[in-house]
Design a protein around this motif. Structure first.
Motif, short mmCIF file in Angstrom:
data_model
loop_
_atom_site.label_atom_id
_atom_site.label_comp_id
_atom_site.label_asym_id
_atom_site.label_seq_id
_atom_site.Cartn_x
_atom_site.Cartn_y
_atom_site.Cartn_z
N ILE A 166 -7.46 -3.76 1.21
CA ILE A 166 -8.26 -2.60 1.58
C ILE A 166 -9.72 -2.89 1.26
O ILE A 166 -10.02 -3.84 0.54
CB ILE A 166 -7.79 -1.30 0.86
N THR A 167 -10.60 -2.07 1.77
CA THR A 167 -12.02 -2.29 1.54
C THR A 167 -12.50 -1.50 0.33
O THR A 167 -11.84 -0.58 -0.14
CB THR A 167 -12.86 -1.88 2.76
N GLY B 238 1.15 3.72 -0.28
CA GLY B 238 -0.13 4.05 -0.90
C GLY B 238 0.00 4.36 -2.39
O GLY B 238 -0.84 3.95 -3.20
N LYS C 120 -2.98 1.23 8.20
CA LYS C 120 -2.38 0.27 7.27
C LYS C 120 -1.13 0.82 6.60
O LYS C 120 -0.47 0.11 5.83
CB LYS C 120 -3.41 -0.14 6.20
N GLU D 28 -12.58 2.17 1.06
CA GLU D 28 -11.33 2.89 1.35
C GLU D 28 -10.63 3.41 0.10
O GLU D 28 -9.93 4.42 0.15
CB GLU D 28 -10.37 1.98 2.13
N TYR D 29 -10.83 2.74 -1.02
CA TYR D 29 -10.08 3.09 -2.23
C TYR D 29 -10.28 4.55 -2.64
O TYR D 29 -9.37 5.18 -3.17
CB TYR D 29 -10.44 2.18 -3.40
N SER E 285 -8.39 4.03 8.95
CA SER E 285 -8.01 2.66 8.59
C SER E 285 -6.81 2.66 7.64
O SER E 285 -5.87 1.86 7.81
CB SER E 285 -9.20 1.95 7.95
N LEU E 286 -6.81 3.56 6.67
CA LEU E 286 -5.69 3.63 5.72
C LEU E 286 -4.42 4.15 6.38
O LEU E 286 -3.32 3.75 6.00
CB LEU E 286 -6.08 4.48 4.51
N TYR F 72 -0.96 3.48 4.40
CA TYR F 72 -1.17 4.01 3.06
C TYR F 72 -1.31 5.53 3.02
O TYR F 72 -1.06 6.14 1.99
CB TYR F 72 -2.40 3.38 2.41
#
Length: 147
Positions: free
Chosen positions: A30-31, A96, A73, A34-35, A69-70, A75
């Motif tokens: 992840i970037t 996630g 992916k 994004e966290y 994006s998450l 999450y």
């Protein structure tokens, strides 16, 4: 010459923090931007995308990109609110949830690095002063937008 630039040091700490977070989050796929959505989505229930934006003073377009994006992916999930069709509800998936402890560990480590040997009282004082600075900056920017 005496160095009186508060912004200089805030900027340096911010860039170093982003570099650290980006490096650590890259290990998870992840970037560094994004966290924030993962750690602030409750393990049970939902949070609206707008609540996340409000809580962290984030641009809605930035939030939309990060959440999308998450979701892609696996999450997070993002669904239209049943009560407010203009709003999206965000929930975390099991995938996630498995990342959250690692992310929190890395955030705690960075906080410890920054705090060094400060006492709890000193940390509280620094946080309170930073909040004051944030509020002054926000107020000034709101004045500029009114003109």
């Amino acid at each position: 010459m005496e160095d009186k630039s508060i912004g200089k040091y805030i900027s340096i700490i911010s860039r170093q923090t982003q570099a650290y977070i980006s490096r650590e989050m890259q290990k998870l796929g992840i970037t560094g931007s994004e966290y924030i959505f993962l750690v602030n989505t409750p393990d049970e229930g939902v949070i609206t995308q707008q609540e996340i934006c409000n809580n962290f003073e984030l641009d809605p377009a930035f939030a939309t990109r990060g959440v999308k994006s998450l979701v892609d992916k696996g999450y997070l999930t993002r669904t239209k609110s049943k009560t407010d069709k203009r709003s999206y509800e965000i929930s975390i998936t099991e995938k996630g949830k498995r990342l959250k402890p690692f992310i929190q560990e890395r955030l705690d480590h960075w906080t410890a690095v920054l705090a060094g040997d400060m006492t709890k009282e000193e940390i509280t004082e620094v946080i309170n002063k930073l909040k004051e600075l944030k509020n002054r900056a926000k107020k000034e920017m709101e004045k500029k937008e009114e003109k």
